[in-house]
Design a protein around this motif. Structure first.
Motif, PDB file in Angstrom:
ATOM      1  N   SER A  52     100.456  -6.421 226.044  1.00  0.00           N
ATOM      2  CA  SER A  52      99.440  -5.377 225.897  1.00  0.00           C
ATOM      3  C   SER A  52      98.069  -5.936 226.277  1.00  0.00           C
ATOM      4  CB  SER A  52      99.428  -4.851 224.459  1.00  0.00           C
ATOM      5  OG  SER A  52      99.222  -5.930 223.578  1.00  0.00           O
ATOM      6  N   ASP A  53      97.985  -7.249 226.496  1.00  0.00           N
ATOM      7  CA  ASP A  53      96.727  -7.880 226.882  1.00  0.00           C
ATOM      8  C   ASP A  53      96.920  -8.539 228.252  1.00  0.00           C
ATOM      9  OD1 ASP A  53      94.700  -9.712 227.344  1.00  0.00           O
ATOM     10  OD2 ASP A  53      94.552 -10.363 225.245  1.00  0.00           O
ATOM     11  N   TYR A  54      96.159  -8.045 229.232  1.00  0.00           N
ATOM     12  CA  TYR A  54      96.431  -8.493 230.606  1.00  0.00           C
ATOM     13  C   TYR A  54      96.030  -9.951 230.831  1.00  0.00           C
ATOM     14  CZ  TYR A  54      91.558  -8.184 232.263  1.00  0.00           C
ATOM     15  OH  TYR A  54      90.221  -8.389 232.469  1.00  0.00           O
ATOM     16  N   LEU A  55      95.045 -10.437 230.085  1.00  0.00           N
ATOM     17  CA  LEU A  55      94.635 -11.833 230.276  1.00  0.00           C
ATOM     18  C   LEU A  55      95.680 -12.787 229.694  1.00  0.00           C
ATOM     19  CD1 LEU A  55      90.798 -11.600 229.644  1.00  0.00           C
ATOM     20  CD2 LEU A  55      92.000 -11.916 231.827  1.00  0.00           C
ATOM     21  N   LYS A  56      96.251 -12.342 228.588  1.00  0.00           N
ATOM     22  CA  LYS A  56      97.333 -13.134 227.992  1.00  0.00           C
ATOM     23  C   LYS A  56      98.492 -13.198 228.989  1.00  0.00           C
ATOM     24  CE  LYS A  56      99.988 -13.473 223.753  1.00  0.00           C
ATOM     25  NZ  LYS A  56     100.988 -12.616 223.135  1.00  0.00           N
ATOM     26  N   MET A  57      98.752 -12.065 229.614  1.00  0.00           N
ATOM     27  CA  MET A  57      99.833 -12.024 230.610  1.00  0.00           C
ATOM     28  C   MET A  57      99.511 -12.966 231.773  1.00  0.00           C
ATOM     29  SD  MET A  57     101.464  -8.769 232.631  1.00  0.00           S
ATOM     30  CE  MET A  57     100.084  -8.317 233.674  1.00  0.00           C
ATOM     31  N   ALA A  58      98.264 -12.898 232.244  1.00  0.00           N
ATOM     32  CA  ALA A  58      97.884 -13.754 233.381  1.00  0.00           C
ATOM     33  C   ALA A  58      98.045 -15.229 233.025  1.00  0.00           C
ATOM     34  CB  ALA A  58      96.441 -13.453 233.792  1.00  0.00           C
ATOM     35  N   ASP A  59      97.657 -15.587 231.782  1.00  0.00           N
ATOM     36  CA  ASP A  59      97.713 -16.990 231.385  1.00  0.00           C
ATOM     37  C   ASP A  59      99.130 -17.463 231.074  1.00  0.00           C
ATOM     38  OD1 ASP A  59      95.022 -17.100 231.786  1.00  0.00           O
ATOM     39  OD2 ASP A  59      94.499 -16.685 229.685  1.00  0.00           O
ATOM     40  N   GLU A  60      99.934 -16.573 230.497  1.00  0.00           N
ATOM     41  CA  GLU A  60     101.297 -16.988 230.136  1.00  0.00           C
ATOM     42  C   GLU A  60     102.282 -16.889 231.291  1.00  0.00           C
ATOM     43  OE1 GLU A  60     102.975 -15.176 226.676  1.00  0.00           O
ATOM     44  OE2 GLU A  60     101.320 -15.865 225.387  1.00  0.00           O
ATOM     45  N   SER A  61     102.175 -15.784 232.060  1.00  0.00           N
ATOM     46  CA  SER A  61     103.190 -15.550 233.096  1.00  0.00           C
ATOM     47  C   SER A  61     102.846 -16.217 234.426  1.00  0.00           C
ATOM     48  CB  SER A  61     103.383 -14.056 233.331  1.00  0.00           C
ATOM     49  OG  SER A  61     103.836 -13.440 232.172  1.00  0.00           O
ATOM     50  N   ARG A  62     101.583 -16.621 234.576  1.00  0.00           N
ATOM     51  CA  ARG A  62     101.166 -17.308 235.789  1.00  0.00           C
ATOM     52  C   ARG A  62     101.591 -16.601 237.081  1.00  0.00           C
ATOM     53  NH1 ARG A  62      97.538 -20.880 235.269  1.00  0.00           N
ATOM     54  NH2 ARG A  62      97.695 -22.447 233.666  1.00  0.00           N
ATOM     55  N   PRO A  63     101.222 -15.326 237.257  1.00  0.00           N
ATOM     56  CA  PRO A  63     101.628 -14.636 238.485  1.00  0.00           C
ATOM     57  C   PRO A  63     100.855 -15.152 239.705  1.00  0.00           C
ATOM     58  CG  PRO A  63     100.157 -13.258 237.200  1.00  0.00           C
ATOM     59  CD  PRO A  63     100.417 -14.477 236.367  1.00  0.00           C
ATOM     60  N   ASP A  64     101.504 -15.099 240.891  1.00  0.00           N
ATOM     61  CA  ASP A  64     100.787 -15.391 242.134  1.00  0.00           C
ATOM     62  C   ASP A  64      99.909 -14.198 242.486  1.00  0.00           C
ATOM     63  OD1 ASP A  64     102.402 -17.714 242.516  1.00  0.00           O
ATOM     64  OD2 ASP A  64     103.996 -16.417 243.289  1.00  0.00           O
ATOM     65  N   ALA A  65     100.420 -13.008 242.158  1.00  0.00           N
ATOM     66  CA  ALA A  65      99.732 -11.776 242.540  1.00  0.00           C
ATOM     67  C   ALA A  65      99.865 -10.749 241.425  1.00  0.00           C
ATOM     68  CB  ALA A  65     100.354 -11.224 243.823  1.00  0.00           C
ATOM     69  N   VAL A  66      98.867  -9.842 241.361  1.00  0.00           N
ATOM     70  CA  VAL A  66      98.900  -8.791 240.346  1.00  0.00           C
ATOM     71  C   VAL A  66      98.650  -7.443 241.015  1.00  0.00           C
ATOM     72  CG1 VAL A  66      97.652  -7.815 238.371  1.00  0.00           C
ATOM     73  CG2 VAL A  66      98.272 -10.234 238.358  1.00  0.00           C
ATOM     74  N   VAL A  67      99.409  -6.435 240.587  1.00  0.00           N
ATOM     75  CA  VAL A  67      99.166  -5.068 241.015  1.00  0.00           C
ATOM     76  C   VAL A  67      98.429  -4.358 239.876  1.00  0.00           C
ATOM     77  CG1 VAL A  67     100.263  -2.856 241.575  1.00  0.00           C
ATOM     78  CG2 VAL A  67     101.150  -4.983 242.570  1.00  0.00           C
ATOM     79  N   VAL A  68      97.251  -3.816 240.194  1.00  0.00           N
ATOM     80  CA  VAL A  68      96.415  -3.180 239.179  1.00  0.00           C
ATOM     81  C   VAL A  68      96.478  -1.662 239.357  1.00  0.00           C
ATOM     82  CG1 VAL A  68      94.063  -2.985 238.266  1.00  0.00           C
ATOM     83  CG2 VAL A  68      94.874  -5.183 239.152  1.00  0.00           C
ATOM     84  N   ALA A  69      97.045  -0.953 238.386  1.00  0.00           N
ATOM     85  CA  ALA A  69      97.196   0.504 238.497  1.00  0.00           C
ATOM     86  C   ALA A  69      96.717   1.167 237.207  1.00  0.00           C
ATOM     87  CB  ALA A  69      98.649   0.861 238.796  1.00  0.00           C
ATOM     88  N   VAL A  70      95.462   0.921 236.889  1.00  0.00           N
ATOM     89  CA  VAL A  70      94.847   1.471 235.674  1.00  0.00           C
ATOM     90  C   VAL A  70      93.726   2.421 236.101  1.00  0.00           C
ATOM     91  CG1 VAL A  70      95.384  -0.549 234.245  1.00  0.00           C
ATOM     92  CG2 VAL A  70      93.289  -0.526 235.601  1.00  0.00           C
ATOM     93  N   PRO A  71      93.171   3.224 235.175  1.00  0.00           N
ATOM     94  CA  PRO A  71      92.049   4.077 235.559  1.00  0.00           C
ATOM     95  C   PRO A  71      90.928   3.276 236.249  1.00  0.00           C
ATOM     96  CG  PRO A  71      92.822   4.711 233.400  1.00  0.00           C
ATOM     97  CD  PRO A  71      93.584   3.480 233.783  1.00  0.00           C
ATOM     98  N   THR A  72      90.241   3.922 237.184  1.00  0.00           N
ATOM     99  CA  THR A  72      89.286   3.251 238.066  1.00  0.00           C
ATOM    100  C   THR A  72      88.237   2.416 237.331  1.00  0.00           C
ATOM    101  OG1 THR A  72      89.599   5.181 239.451  1.00  0.00           O
ATOM    102  CG2 THR A  72      87.851   3.674 240.101  1.00  0.00           C
ATOM    103  N   LYS A  73      87.792   2.889 236.180  1.00  0.00           N
ATOM    104  CA  LYS A  73      86.697   2.168 235.516  1.00  0.00           C
ATOM    105  C   LYS A  73      87.092   0.751 235.086  1.00  0.00           C
ATOM    106  CE  LYS A  73      86.870   3.407 230.619  1.00  0.00           C
ATOM    107  NZ  LYS A  73      86.129   3.927 229.482  1.00  0.00           N
ATOM    108  N   TYR A  74      88.414   0.520 234.946  1.00  0.00           N
ATOM    109  CA  TYR A  74      88.858  -0.824 234.556  1.00  0.00           C
ATOM    110  C   TYR A  74      89.064  -1.754 235.755  1.00  0.00           C
ATOM    111  CZ  TYR A  74      89.761   1.611 230.173  1.00  0.00           C
ATOM    112  OH  TYR A  74      89.629   2.375 229.049  1.00  0.00           O
ATOM    113  N   HIS A  75      89.027  -1.184 236.969  1.00  0.00           N
ATOM    114  CA  HIS A  75      89.288  -2.031 238.144  1.00  0.00           C
ATOM    115  C   HIS A  75      88.324  -3.217 238.196  1.00  0.00           C
ATOM    116  CE1 HIS A  75      91.449   1.384 240.622  1.00  0.00           C
ATOM    117  NE2 HIS A  75      92.071   1.061 239.511  1.00  0.00           N
ATOM    118  N   PHE A  76      87.030  -2.910 238.058  1.00  0.00           N
ATOM    119  CA  PHE A  76      86.035  -3.967 238.215  1.00  0.00           C
ATOM    120  C   PHE A  76      86.205  -5.132 237.228  1.00  0.00           C
ATOM    121  CE2 PHE A  76      81.807  -5.748 237.209  1.00  0.00           C
ATOM    122  CZ  PHE A  76      81.567  -6.394 238.416  1.00  0.00           C
TER     123      PHE A  76
END
Lengths: 337, 294
Positions: A52-76
């Motif tokens: 439920s926390d994208y930073l936790k996911m980034a740090d734990e799962s160590r992806p090479d790439a991420v697809v971001v499909a959230v409402p526009t205001k969160y893109h930045f």
């Protein structure tokens, strides 16, 4: 193999996830969503590791790439954090709420040197690709005028509010719908850099526009009209079209059908004088996995190949989406003058 | 399954190559009577199976059919669910949880969302069963021997690796409706491999098959190989390649493929309906006589 994570398993996110799931060179290492129900289903039935926390996911799962499909205001904020971790990004359209944010992300992505792509899928539609090829070859002569249109049945009655009906979250017909048309024109002709007049009209929505009408000019000095309405229920689904007038001919195209008229005896191979009709079926390459249009699979495949270094990252870059955000912002500013 | 099955795209303005044609169709079939008239032409041509999406307007058609049991005594419908635009629009407006709350009868989803009910994996299969029942309501009293899952859902689940839902659909359709489950897909080879891995043998699959490789993911050669192996009961759809191939040539190709049990087509005019039926019958006859002479 490319290790990929997804943020936002809504309508677009699930579609991307399914296409990624079927891709032979992708390993899905994490999915992040705030809905408990969605997370439960994805964990139980797809076996994905969910967060439920994208930073936790980034740090734990160590992806090479991420697809971001959230409402526009969160893109930045999200894309910025991910770029700082050196992760390749595919984000949904429109890119950001304003061109200042898009500029910052574009520069950051360049500095970090990662693959960056925005989901303007029309660039992967066979008919529009052919229009671009014809224009680049100068086949209809000097371009004098264009018209970009999109109609569809998104908001056809007064209804409950969602993020799409909130201007501060990136909702509204200009941001959500017209952005497709503007992005296509920016790519095929040249970026829209001035707006002579525009009307943003609400029909059913309380706080956002349901239609956009604008008189614009491109960087190359071509005039054009934008006419977009997402409250038109005579269309079964979104229909996007462009017409381009030139001194030697005219092009009319939507996502299914391309019609080209050549005035004189000069025309490209495969065409003739007068009207020519081509269908997307003749212009589309098959994809390995089809979900809801070849273009959706093709854009993801292109992203994966760019991450693997098999393709150059030149279509739908952050930079091109930043230009589109600039054009959107011009039309918005002009409407309030 | 009958050799020739009549489809419904033309009635609902679904046209893969032209928005103009799609507009013309939506004008032509504005009234339900125009749909019934066209169905009657197909029946007169000997086509007694109608494969259609669970669009709201099909409820009206079912009503007309129920009222005339003598005329429609041999008539069968293969429902294809769901009508995806209905749910796609709802998801845009209400989100995924909100959509389920709106369409799943009763208070089941509401209590699940509140967390009042302990999470059980079978709850989600039950939600799907309730959605199937909601879609099937309009067909009450009508002969529906095969019930299909639409390609957008089949393929979404396929990509997400959610085979349990595909199997759950099949089980419910068999148990509750005493019907055969079918799957529409644009990814025949992948779907078949996935179902076989889950011990689901010889499924009914409706899939795009045509001479020009249109919407045949993995390619025509792989499709032809899969057909030769005879591992599933196939209904060929989009045989005209979205209109890219002349009808005669398109039908000759698909009629002569091995292990294609049925051919699905849609048409609006009497002439096109009759021509299509005659052409398929001609090629079938030719193949049969060719075989007996060997």
């Amino acid at each position: 193999m490319v290790k990929i994570a997804l943020i936002g398993a809504g309508k677009m996110g699930l579609s991307h996830l399914s296409i990624l799931g079927a891709h032979p060179k992708v390993e899905i290492v994490g999915v992040c969503d705030t809905s408990k129900m969605v997370v439960q289903v994805l964990e139980r039935y797809s076996g994905y590791k969910c967060f439920s926390d994208y930073l936790k996911m980034a740090d734990e799962s160590r992806p090479d790439a991420v697809v971001v499909a959230v409402p526009t205001k969160y893109h930045f904020p999200m894309v910025k954090e991910l770029l700082n971790r050196g992760i390749h990004i595919f984000t949904e359209k429109p890119f950001c709420l304003n061109p200042e944010e898009s500029k910052e992300l574009t520069e950051l992505a360049k500095k970090v040197g990662v693959v960056n792509q925005v989901g303007y899928h029309n660039k992967f539609v066979g008919t529009f690709q052919e229009v671009k090829r014809l224009i680049n070859a100068g086949s209809i002569g000097e371009i004098t005028h264009f018209q970009g249109e999109a109609y569809g049945p998104v908001v056809v009655k007064k209804k409950s509010d969602t993020w799409r009906s909130d201007p501060s979250e990136g909702g509204g017909c200009l941001m959500d719908y017209a952005s497709h048309v503007i992005d296509l024109i920016n790519d095929i002709i040249s970026p829209i850099e001035s707006c002579k007049g525009s009307i943003l009209k609400s029909i059913y929505s309380k706080s956002v526009d349901d239609s956009v009408y604008a008189l614009v000019e491109s960087k190359s000095g071509v005039s054009g009209l934008i006419s977009v309405n997402w409250s038109d229920e005579t269309y079964r689904k979104m229909s996007t079209s462009i017409s381009i007038m030139g001194t030697n001919g005219k092009i009319e195209s939507d996502a299914n059908e391309l019609k080209v008229f050549f005035k004189g005896d000069k025309f490209p191979t495969g065409y003739s004088k007068g009207w020519n009709v081509k269908y997307v079926t003749d212009l589309t390459e098959e994809v390995d996995f089809y979900l809801r249009g070849e273009e959706y699979s093709a854009q993801i495949d292109y992203f994966i190949k760019a991450v693997l270094g098999e393709k150059n990252n030149v279509i739908n870059t952050f930079e091109s989406a930043w230009k589109t955000d600039k054009s959107i912002s011009l039309i918005k500013e002009q409407s309030s003058k | 399954m009958e050799r020739i099955i009549f489809g419904d795209n033309q009635f609902f303005a679904v046209n893969h190559i032209s928005d103009e044609k799609s507009r013309a169709q939506s004008i032509k079939f504005k009234d339900d009577s125009a749909i019934i008239k066209t169905l009657d032409i197909a029946i007169a041509a000997g086509v007694n199976t109608f494969m259609c999406t669970t669009h709201d307007r099909i409820a009206n058609i079912c009503e007309i059919i129920r009222k005339d049991p003598t005329k429609y005594k041999d008539f069968k419908i293969y429902p294809c669910m769901p009508y995806a635009h209905k749910y796609a629009n709802a998801v845009t407006e209400l989100g995924i949880a909100g959509t389920l709350k709106q369409y799943v009868p009763g208070n089941f989803v509401g209590s699940l969302l509140k967390g009042g009910v302990a999470y059980l994996s079978k709850d989600y299969i039950s939600i799907m069963e309730l959605l199937i029942d909601a879609e099937m309501k309009m067909f009450k009293g009508i002969n529906t021997p095969v019930i299909f899952l639409q390609n957008v859902i089949t393929d979404l689940l396929l990509g997400l690796g959610m085979t349990d839902f595909l199997l759950g659909f099949a089980k419910h359709v068999r148990e509750k409706y005493n019907a055969e489950p079918g799957f529409i897909t644009m990814n025949l080879p992948k779907l078949l491999d996935t179902l076989e891995k889950a011990e689901f043998k010889n499924p009914i699959i409706c899939t795009s098959i045509n001479k020009v490789n249109f919407r045949m993911s993995g390619g025509k050669d792989l499709y032809e190989k899969t057909l030769r192996e005879g591992r599933c009961r196939v209904i060929a759809m989009q045989v005209l390649g979205g209109g890219a191939i002349p009808a005669g040539e398109a039908l000759e190709y698909v009629s002569n493929l091995p292990n294609v049990e049925s051919i699905l087509f849609g048409a609006s005019s009497r002439q096109n309906i009759e021509n299509t039926v005659d052409t398929i019958r001609y090629h079938d006859q030719k193949r049969r006589t060719g075989l007996t002479s060997i």
